[in-house]
Scaffold this motif. Structure first.
Motif, PDB file in Angstrom:
ATOM      1  N   GLN A 583       1.102  -1.096   0.018  1.00 23.31           N
ATOM      2  CA  GLN A 583      -0.057  -0.075  -0.061  1.00 23.31           C
ATOM      3  C   GLN A 583       0.962   1.041   0.021  1.00 23.31           C
ATOM      4  O   GLN A 583      -0.483   2.543  -0.329  1.00 23.31           O
ATOM      5  CB  GLN A 583      -0.639  -0.084   1.217  1.00 23.31           C
ATOM      6  N   LEU A 584       2.471   0.634   0.276  1.00 22.28           N
ATOM      7  CA  LEU A 584       3.195   2.073   0.237  1.00 22.28           C
ATOM      8  C   LEU A 584       3.757   3.011  -1.053  1.00 22.28           C
ATOM      9  O   LEU A 584       3.838   3.616  -1.132  1.00 22.28           O
ATOM     10  CB  LEU A 584       4.372   2.392   1.249  1.00 22.28           C
ATOM     11  N   ILE A 585       3.379   2.343  -2.597  1.00 24.00           N
ATOM     12  CA  ILE A 585       4.064   1.992  -3.778  1.00 24.00           C
ATOM     13  C   ILE A 585       3.060   1.490  -4.079  1.00 24.00           C
ATOM     14  O   ILE A 585       2.602   0.583  -4.506  1.00 24.00           O
ATOM     15  CB  ILE A 585       5.523   1.932  -3.214  1.00 24.00           C
ATOM     16  N   GLY A 769      -1.222  10.003   0.968  1.00 20.83           N
ATOM     17  CA  GLY A 769      -1.969   9.777   1.981  1.00 20.83           C
ATOM     18  C   GLY A 769      -1.820   8.997   3.392  1.00 20.83           C
ATOM     19  O   GLY A 769      -2.539   8.569   3.834  1.00 20.83           O
ATOM     20  N   VAL A 770      -0.370   7.851   2.788  1.00 23.33           N
ATOM     21  CA  VAL A 770      -0.602   7.021   3.776  1.00 23.33           C
ATOM     22  C   VAL A 770       0.512   7.240   4.677  1.00 23.33           C
ATOM     23  O   VAL A 770       1.476   7.697   4.451  1.00 23.33           O
ATOM     24  CB  VAL A 770       0.253   6.003   3.062  1.00 23.33           C
ATOM     25  N   ALA A 771       0.088   7.296   6.334  1.00 17.81           N
ATOM     26  CA  ALA A 771       0.826   8.163   7.331  1.00 17.81           C
ATOM     27  C   ALA A 771       2.468   7.178   6.798  1.00 17.81           C
ATOM     28  O   ALA A 771       2.394   5.828   7.010  1.00 17.81           O
ATOM     29  CB  ALA A 771       0.155   7.759   8.785  1.00 17.81           C
ATOM     30  N   GLY A 772       3.935   7.917   7.335  1.00 21.63           N
ATOM     31  CA  GLY A 772       4.672   7.481   7.563  1.00 21.63           C
ATOM     32  C   GLY A 772       4.988   6.718   5.806  1.00 21.63           C
ATOM     33  O   GLY A 772       6.512   6.304   6.346  1.00 21.63           O
ATOM     34  N   ALA A 773       4.461   6.948   4.753  1.00 19.51           N
ATOM     35  CA  ALA A 773       4.494   6.227   3.487  1.00 19.51           C
ATOM     36  C   ALA A 773       6.993   6.291   3.505  1.00 19.51           C
ATOM     37  O   ALA A 773       7.576   5.523   2.834  1.00 19.51           O
ATOM     38  CB  ALA A 773       3.713   6.161   2.754  1.00 19.51           C
ATOM     39  N   GLN A 774       7.044   7.826   2.781  1.00 18.04           N
ATOM     40  CA  GLN A 774       8.158   8.474   2.670  1.00 18.04           C
ATOM     41  C   GLN A 774       8.836   7.598   3.472  1.00 18.04           C
ATOM     42  O   GLN A 774      10.236   6.988   2.883  1.00 18.04           O
ATOM     43  CB  GLN A 774       8.342  10.476   2.185  1.00 18.04           C
ATOM     44  N   ARG A 776       8.923   5.338   5.767  1.00 22.65           N
ATOM     45  CA  ARG A 776       9.082   3.285   4.966  1.00 22.65           C
ATOM     46  C   ARG A 776       9.614   3.139   4.197  1.00 22.65           C
ATOM     47  O   ARG A 776      10.550   1.995   3.932  1.00 22.65           O
ATOM     48  CB  ARG A 776       8.243   3.058   6.039  1.00 22.65           C
ATOM     49  N   ILE A 777       9.752   3.885   2.632  1.00 24.97           N
ATOM     50  CA  ILE A 777       9.895   3.277   2.284  1.00 24.97           C
ATOM     51  C   ILE A 777      11.800   3.910   1.841  1.00 24.97           C
ATOM     52  O   ILE A 777      12.265   3.107   0.975  1.00 24.97           O
ATOM     53  CB  ILE A 777       9.802   4.007   0.752  1.00 24.97           C
ATOM     54  N   GLY A 778      11.785   4.449   2.373  1.00 24.34           N
ATOM     55  CA  GLY A 778      13.027   5.351   3.029  1.00 24.34           C
ATOM     56  C   GLY A 778      13.929   4.193   3.722  1.00 24.34           C
ATOM     57  O   GLY A 778      15.330   3.829   2.771  1.00 24.34           O
ATOM     58  N   THR A 779      13.512   3.711   4.641  1.00 25.54           N
ATOM     59  CA  THR A 779      14.411   2.849   5.119  1.00 25.54           C
ATOM     60  C   THR A 779      14.231   1.841   4.347  1.00 25.54           C
ATOM     61  O   THR A 779      15.704   0.887   4.554  1.00 25.54           O
ATOM     62  CB  THR A 779      13.831   2.180   6.406  1.00 25.54           C
ATOM     63  N   ALA A 780      13.162   1.381   3.397  1.00 27.75           N
ATOM     64  CA  ALA A 780      13.800   0.279   2.860  1.00 27.75           C
ATOM     65  C   ALA A 780      14.648   0.558   1.494  1.00 27.75           C
ATOM     66  O   ALA A 780      14.919  -1.027   1.395  1.00 27.75           O
ATOM     67  CB  ALA A 780      12.130  -0.036   2.204  1.00 27.75           C
TER      68      ALA A 780
END
Length: 910
Positions: A583-585, A769-774, A776-780
Motif C-alpha cells: 500500500q506504500l508504493i 495519504g499513507v502515514a509514514g510512507a516516505q 518507511r520506503i526510504g528505510t526499505a
C-alpha cells in the motif's frame, strides 16, 4: 613588479627580440631590390633603352662590383664574378618580371615570418604577465582583498592587459621594421630625385609632428574609458553579489539609475574618442594622398623637362605607395606605446600592494611534510586592521600539541582574530606566534597549509562537486602522474616547453594532486570510505546519501552498476508482496494506470530528455495534441482542465498569494489565479472546445499535473484512466523516429538514464495519504542497497553533486559542515575553528565537537584544537578555556573554574 614596460619586455624576451630584429635587418635589402626592379622594367625592356637595334641583347644576372682605386692595378676597374645571361628584349622583360615576382614572394614570406614570430612572442609575454598577476594576487595580504573588488581584479587580468599582448611583440620590432621600410623607400626616392625626396620628407615631418599632438587628448580619454569601464564591472559585480538585498529593499530602480549614469559617462567618453580618432584619420589620409598629387604635378613637370626619366617617376610613385603605410603604422605604434604604458603602469600599481608574501613562502614542496610538535606559544600578540586600529592587544598564552582550547567571548572580542593569526591569515602588528620555537609567520605555506587546518565562519565553496570541495585541502602538489598516450605525452612536452618560456608553473594540472597519505589512505580506492567516515563525524552523511538518490547514472559508462540498481528494484518489488508494504508504493506497469503519478507521466510513461515533452510544453506540442485527439482525450482533458480551474478559483480566490494551501496545488501558481478566473468566466463549462487557442492551451495544461489521490477533486475515474492508457499506446506506437531520443521510456527490465537513482529503484510513485510512507520506503531502500552492497556507490554519486556558485545549492548548515569535514580530512596537527558552526542548533554543535575531539584523539596523533565557541558553556567540552574581552585575554585555565571566575567578575561589575 617592474614598473617600466619596455624594461619588463626586454628582460623577459631579450633573445627573441634580438633574433627577430636580425631577421628584419636581413629583409631590408630584398625590400630595396623590389623597389628598384620596376624602374629597370620600365626603362629597359618596355621603353627600349639598350634595345635600339633589333638584334640587341641585355645581360641578366651578371655579378660584378667596382674595385677600389688602390687595387685597380691588379684587378682592373671592375671585378666580374659571373658574366650572366644574354637575353633578347622580351626574354629580358620576362626575366625581370619573374625576378620582381620572386622578390614579392620573398618579402611576403619575410613579413609572414616576422608577424607570426611577433604574435607568438607577444602571446607568450601576455601569458607570462597574466600568470605573474595571478601569482601576485595569490600573495596579496588578506587585508588588500577588502579593497579590491573581485570583478575588477578579474577584468584587469583578463581584459585590461589583453592589448599588451599585441604590443609586446611589436615593442622593438615594429619601429625597426616599419622605420627600416620607410627609410629604405625614402632613400630610394631621394636617389631618384632630390626634389621629390625633399617633398616626401616634408610631408612625413608634418605627419610625425602634427598627428601625435592631436592624439594626446585621446590618451587621456582612453585612460578615463578604462577606469570607468573597470568601475562599471565592479558595480555590476556588486549587484550580482547583493541581489537579495536589492530585491528585499526595492532598490532595483536606484541601481538602474546608477548604472544609467555610469553608462552615460562611458558613452560621452567613447563618443569624443570616435570624433577625435576619425578626424585624425581623415587628416592622416589627406596628407598621405596629398603627396602623390605633388609627385604627379612636380614629377610630371620634371619628366617633361627631361630632368628625370619616366622609369624614375614610376619607381618614385611606386615606392611612395609603400611609404604612407609604414609611416602611419609608426605613428599608430607611438600612440599605442603611450596608451599601453599607461595601462601597464595602472595594472602594475594595482598589483603591487605593501606587505605581499615573498614568493618563497608559496614555493611548491614535493613529498611529505614533518608534523608539527612541541608547544604553540602566543607571545604579546597585537593585531591591527589596515587603519591601524588594534583588534587584539598584547595577548599571551600557550598550549601543547594534543590539547584542545576553547576561546570564549562575544563577537569581535578578540578570539576570532587570534584564530585567524593562528591560521596565518593576519600578520601580527607586534609580538609573535611560535610553534616549537619557530615563528609561524616565517613558515612556508607548504607547512602551515598542510599541518594547520582553518575553518572559517563564512564558507566559500568552489562551483564543483562535493568531493572536489572536500579534497581541495589535500591538493598541494601532484602525487601521481596522469596516464597519457604517446601522442598525448608528446603534446604535454610541447606545452611544457612553452610554459617554461612563459615563466609559468611546470607542475602538471592533469595529474592526481590528492595527498592520500595525509588523509590516512593508501590511494583513491580507499578515499570514499575515508570521506564517508568524516561526513559521519560532522553529521553530513545522510545529506550526501540523499544527493546520491537524487542523482543520475549513465548506464552507457557504468553498465554493470546500472544493472545492479535494476536488481535493487527487483529486490524492492519483492518487498511489495507484503500487504503492508504494497500500500506504500504503486509501481509503473506498461498496461496499468498509476494513480499516484500525474496524467502526463501516465501518458508519456517515461522521462523527458531535454526540452521536448516537458510538462510545460505538452499542451502546445503538435504531436501530443494529435495523439490526444486520436485517443478521444482532447475534449475530455479540456473539460477536466475547466473543472480544475473553476474549482481552484472558487476555493482560493479570496486567499493571499502566500497562503500554504497553494503549496497543495501543483498545477497552478498563485499569480496565475486571476488569469484562470478570467478564462472560467469567458469559456462555458459545457463547451470548452469553443475557447480561443490560447485559452484551450492554458486549460489543457492543468490536467497534465493532476494526481487524483493528492488533489482529490474527483475528476479521474477508471474509464478515463483507460482512455489515457489508449493514448499512451498511440503515443509510443506513432512517435516519430527523430523524437524517440527525446524521451526515456519506463522499462521494468532496464535502467532509465533520464531518471534519478531513487526513481529507478522505485520505478513507481509513493502513495499519497499513507502515514509514514516516505520514511518507511526510504528505510526499505536503504536496507536493499545495504544488502546488495550498493550504499557506497550511492555515496559516490552523491559526492559528485555540484554545489553551485559559491556553494549556493547547499544550505548554510551543509556548507559549514563541508568546511569542517574538509579540515578533518587532511588530519592536521592544529585545527582552528572560528565560529564555524553558528548555523547549527546548540545540541548539534555540542555533538559535533564531541565527535571531532574523540576522532582526533583516537588515532594516536597529538592534534591540537583551537575553537572559537559560540556559547560560553561549550568551553566545558575542552581542556583549556581562554576568555576574551575587548581585544584582551582576561582569563585562561581549566574551563569550569575559568568560566566561574569570569561569571563572578561580571556579577561584581554589574
Amino acid at each position: 613588479m617592474e614598473p617600466k614596460l619596455f624594461k619588463y619586455i626586454w628582460r623577459h624576451s631579450r633573445k627573441e627580440q634580438i633574433w627577430v630584429l636580425a631577421v628584419v635587418l636581413i629583409s631590408l635589402p630584398f625590400y630595396f631590390m623590389a623597389l628598384d626592379l620596376p624602374k629597370r622594367i620600365v626603362n629597359s625592356p618596355i621603353q627600349g633603352q639598350g634595345f635600339e637595334r633589333p638584334d640587341a641583347t641585355a645581360t641578366f644576372l651578371d655579378v660584378n662590383f667596382a674595385v677600389p682605386g688602390f687595387l685597380q692595378g691588379v684587378f682592373g676597374e671592375q671585378l666580374d664574378l659571373f658574366g650572366g645571361f644574354e637575353l633578347e628584349r622580351f626574354s629580358y622583360l620576362l626575366a625581370l618580371s619573374m625576378t620582381f615576382l620572386m622578390f614579392v614572394c620573398i618579402n611576403g614570406l619575410f613579413k609572414f615570418y616576422i608577424n607570426s614570430y611577433k604574435g607568438k612572442m607577444g602571446e607568450r609575454m601576455l601569458r607570462r604577465l597574466r600568470y605573474e598577476l595571478v601569482d601576485r594576487l595569490l600573495r596579496f595580504p588578506l587585508t588588500q582583498f577588502r579593497k579590491v573588488r573581485p570583478s575588477e581584479a578579474a577584468t584587469m587580468v583578463k581584459d585590461e592587459v589583453e592589448p599588451l599582448g599585441g604590443f609586446i611583440g611589436e615593442a622593438f620590432v615594429a619601429p625597426v621594421f616599419l622605420g627600416g621600410q620607410a627609410l629604405t623607400a625614402l632613400i630610394f626616392i631621394l636617389l631618384q630625385s632630390a626634389w621629390l625626396g625633399a617633398m616626401a620628407c616634408a610631408i612625413i615631418f608634418i605627419q610625425s609632428v602634427l598627428i601625435p599632438r592631436l592624439r594626446r587628448r585621446l590618451l587621456v580619454l582612453g585612460k578615463q574609458r578604462q577606469l570607468t569601464a573597470r568601475e562599471l564591472a565592479g558595480r555590476v559585480g556588486e549587484i550580482v553579489e547583493g541581489v537579495a538585498e536589492v530585491r528585499a529593499n526595492d532598490t532595483s530602480n536606484f541601481e538602474r539609475a546608477d548604472i544609467t549614469r555610469r553608462l552615460g559617462q562611458i558613452f560621452w567618453i567613447r563618443f569624443e574618442i570616435y570624433q577625435r580618432k576619425f578626424f585624425v584619420k581623415f587628416l592622416n589620409n589627406f596628407l598621405a594622398q596629398f603627396t602623390p598629387f605633388l609627385f604627379y604635378l612636380v614629377g610630371g613637370y620634371f619628366a617633361i623637362r627631361g630632368n628625370i626619366d619616366i622609369g624614375q617617376l614610376v619607381a618614385v610613385i611606386a615606392a611612395y605607395k609603400d611609404l604612407p603605410s609604414p609611416i602611419k603604422e609608426l605613428i599608430d605604434w607611438d600612440q599605442q606605446r603611450l596608451d599601453i604604458q599607461i595601462k601597464y603602469q595602472q595594472v602594475a600599481e594595482q598589483f603591487a600592494p605593501e606587505n605581499m608574501l615573498a614568493p618563497e613562502i608559496q614555493e611548491p614542496v614535493l613529498g611529505a611534510i614533518e608534523p608539527l610538535s612541541g608547544d604553540v606559544s602566543v607571545r604579546r600578540l597585537t593585531l591591527a586592521d589596515e587603519g591601524g586600529a588594534k583588534m587584539v592587544e598584547s595577548v599571551s598564552f600557550n598550549f601543547s600539541m594534543g590539547e584542545h582550547v576553547a576561546a570564549v567571548g562575544s563577537v569581535n572580542s578578540g578570539g576570532e582574530y587570534v584564530a585567524e593569526a593562528l591560521a596565518k591569515l593576519i600578520v601580527p602588528a607586534s609580538g609573535a606566534i611560535l610553534v616549537d620555537g619557530r615563528d609561524l609567520n616565517e613558515m612556508p605555506e607548504a607547512i602551515t597549509g598542510r599541518r594547520i587546518a582553518y575553518v572559517a565562519p563564512e564558507v566559500y565553496l568552489r562551483p564543483l562537486s562535493i568531493e572536489d570541495n572536500l579534497l581541495y585541502g589535500l591538493r598541494h602538489v601532484p602525487t601521481r602522474d596522469a596516464s597519457r598516450s604517446e601522442e598525448e605525452t608528446l603534446e604535454r612536452e610541447r606545452r611544457l616547453v612553452e610554459a617554461r618560456k612563459a615563466g609559468n608553473l611546470m607542475l602538471d594540472p592533469d595529474a592526481d594532486w590528492t595527498d592520500y597519505e595525509a588523509a590516512g589512505t593508501s590511494g583513491p580506492e580507499e578515499m570514499d570510505a575515508r570521506i564517508i567516515e568524516v561526513l559521519n563525524l560532522v553529521g553530513l552523511a545522510d545529506n550526501i546519501f540523499e544527493f546520491g538518490l537524487r542523482g543520475t547514472l549513465d548506464p552507457g559508462q557504468q553498465p554493470e552498476l546500472a544493472a545492479r540498481f535494476v536488481t535493487a528494484r527487483s529486490e524492492l518489488r519483492q518487498l511489495l508482496d507484503d500487504p503492508e508494504m504494497a500500500q506504500l508504493i504503486e509501481p509503473f506497469e506498461p498496461d496499468r494506470y498509476n494513480f499516484q503519478a500525474t496524467v502526463a507521466e501516465n501518458l508519456l510513461f517515461g522521462t523527458p530528455v531535454g526540452q521536448d515533452f516537458t510538462p510545460a510544453s505538452l499542451a502546445s506540442d503538435p504531436y501530443i495534441l494529435q495523439t490526444l485527439k486520436a485517443a478521444d482525450l482532447y475534449e475530455e482533458l479540456l473539460t477536466m482542465g475547466h473543472s480544475i480551474a473553476s474549482t481552484v478559483v472558487e476555493l482560493f480566490a479570496d486567499l493571499p498569494p502566500d497562503h500554504p494551501f497553494f503549496e497543495q496545488v501543483s498545477f497552478m501558481a498563485a499569480e496565475d489565479l486571476p488569469e484562470y478566473e478570467a478564462i472560467v468566466k469567458r469559456v462555458p463549462a459545457s463547451d470548452p472546445a469553443s475557447a480561443s487557442e490560447q485559452d484551450r492551451e492554458r486549460l489543457l495544461s492543468l490536467p497534465f499535473s493532476y494526481i487524483e489521490p493528492r488533489h482529490r477533486l474527483g475528476l479521474l475515474d477508471g474509464e478515463q484512466a483507460q482512455s489515457i492508457l489508449k493514448g499512451r499506446e498511440l503515443f509510443h506506437r506513432n512517435l516519430p523516429e527523430e523524437r524517440r531520443e527525446a524521451i526515456e521510456f519506463y522499462d521494468p527490465e532496464n535502467y532509465n538514464a533520464a531518471s534519478s537513482l531513487q526513481d529507478n529503484i522505485l520505478l513507481g510513485r509513493i502513495a499519497y495519504g499513507v502515514a509514514g510512507a516516505q520514511e518507511r520506503i526510504g528505510t526499505a531502500i536503504r536496507d536493499v542497497l545495504a544488502r546488495l552492497d550498493l550504499t557506497q556507490d550511492v555515496f559516490r554519486i552523491g559526492l559528485d553533486y555540484n554545489v553551485g556558485n559559491g556553494g549556493k545549492r547547499l544550505n548554510v548548515v551543509q556548507r559549514q559542515k563541508i568546511s569542517l569535514a574538509r579540515a578533518l580530512l587532511k588530519r592536521p596537527d592544529l585545527i582552528v575553528v572560528n565560529r564555524a558552526l553558528s548555523a547549527l542548533d546548540p545540541a548539534s554543535q555540542d555533538e559535533i565537537i564531541k565527535n571531532v575531539r574523540q576522532a582526533v584523539s583516537s588515532d594516536g596523533r597529538r592534534t591540537a584544537i583551537f575553537w572559537v565557541v559560540a556559547r560560553p558553556e561549550m568551553a566545558k567540552l575542552f581542556d583549556i578555556a581562554l576568555v576574551f574581552e575587548e581585544g584582551r585575554l582576561v582569563r585562561q585555565g581549566q574551563p569550569s573554574k575559568t568560566l566561574e571566575a569570569a561569571g563572578e567578575m561580571e556579577t561584581v561589575e554589574a
